[in-house]
Design a protein around this motif. Structure first.
Motif, PDB file in Angstrom:
ATOM      1  N   THR A   2       0.836  -1.196   0.000  1.00  7.87           N
ATOM      2  CA  THR A   2       0.000   0.000   0.000  1.00  7.87           C
ATOM      3  C   THR A   2       0.876   1.254   0.000  1.00  7.87           C
ATOM      4  OG1 THR A   2      -0.094   0.233   2.398  1.00  7.87           O
ATOM      5  CG2 THR A   2      -1.757  -1.219   1.356  1.00  7.87           C
ATOM      6  N   ASP A   3       0.257   2.401  -0.276  1.00  2.00           N
ATOM      7  CA  ASP A   3       0.992   3.662  -0.239  1.00  2.00           C
ATOM      8  C   ASP A   3       1.592   3.913   1.138  1.00  2.00           C
ATOM      9  OD1 ASP A   3       0.469   4.241  -2.915  1.00  2.00           O
ATOM     10  OD2 ASP A   3      -1.313   5.426  -2.445  1.00  2.00           O
ATOM     11  N   THR A   4       0.836   3.601   2.174  1.00  2.00           N
ATOM     12  CA  THR A   4       1.317   3.797   3.542  1.00  2.00           C
ATOM     13  C   THR A   4       2.495   2.877   3.838  1.00  2.00           C
ATOM     14  OG1 THR A   4      -0.885   4.450   4.274  1.00  2.00           O
ATOM     15  CG2 THR A   4       0.660   3.741   5.990  1.00  2.00           C
ATOM     16  N   GLU A   5       2.399   1.626   3.415  1.00  2.00           N
ATOM     17  CA  GLU A   5       3.507   0.680   3.628  1.00  2.00           C
ATOM     18  C   GLU A   5       4.741   1.105   2.848  1.00  2.00           C
ATOM     19  OE1 GLU A   5       0.950  -3.445   4.339  1.00  2.00           O
ATOM     20  OE2 GLU A   5       1.443  -2.810   2.295  1.00  2.00           O
ATOM     21  N   LEU A  79       7.980   8.536  -6.364  1.00  2.00           N
ATOM     22  CA  LEU A  79       8.833   8.081  -7.457  1.00  2.00           C
ATOM     23  C   LEU A  79       8.878   6.557  -7.511  1.00  2.00           C
ATOM     24  CD1 LEU A  79      11.041   8.680  -9.690  1.00  2.00           C
ATOM     25  CD2 LEU A  79      12.688   8.375  -7.842  1.00  2.00           C
ATOM     26  N   VAL A  80       9.073   5.926  -6.365  1.00  2.00           N
ATOM     27  CA  VAL A  80       9.135   4.460  -6.307  1.00  2.00           C
ATOM     28  C   VAL A  80       7.810   3.863  -6.770  1.00  2.00           C
ATOM     29  CG1 VAL A  80       9.342   2.457  -4.776  1.00  2.00           C
ATOM     30  CG2 VAL A  80      10.927   4.385  -4.537  1.00  2.00           C
TER      31      VAL A  80
END
Length: 94
Positions: A2-5, A79-80
């Motif tokens: 996820t974005d948070t992870e 970016l990642v």
């Protein structure tokens, strides 16, 4: 992931590299402000190498404007995410 992870993983990796504590509250703060003297031009290049290795992405030193894409944890995570998404599209097309 996820974005948070992803952001947490980037934060932890960068914090270890710079040997400074980073929290979610500082994700948008310039890394040069959080680690003055450590996050200079050479520190950015060290961070690029770390991110490439840790997240299995390739950073183009010209196309991926390092001044903006490696300015903060949030920018690096974006970016990642973009690079990983691009790789997934390319793999699906093969």
């Amino acid at each position: 992931m996820t974005d948070t992870e992803l952001r947490t993983a980037v934060r932890e990796s960068v914090a270890e590299l710079l040997t400074v504590p980073l929290t979610a509250d500082t994700d948008h703060t310039l890394l040069a402000e959080l680690a003055p003297g450590r996050y200079d031009s050479l520190g950015v290049l060290d961070c690029v190498g770390l991110i490439e290795q840790r997240f299995d992405v390739s950073v183009d030193l010209v196309e991926d404007d390092l001044r903006s894409t490696f300015a903060s944890v949030a920018a690096i995570a974006a970016l990642v995410a973009r690079k990983q998404s691009d790789q997934a599209v390319l793999r699906a097309a093969l």
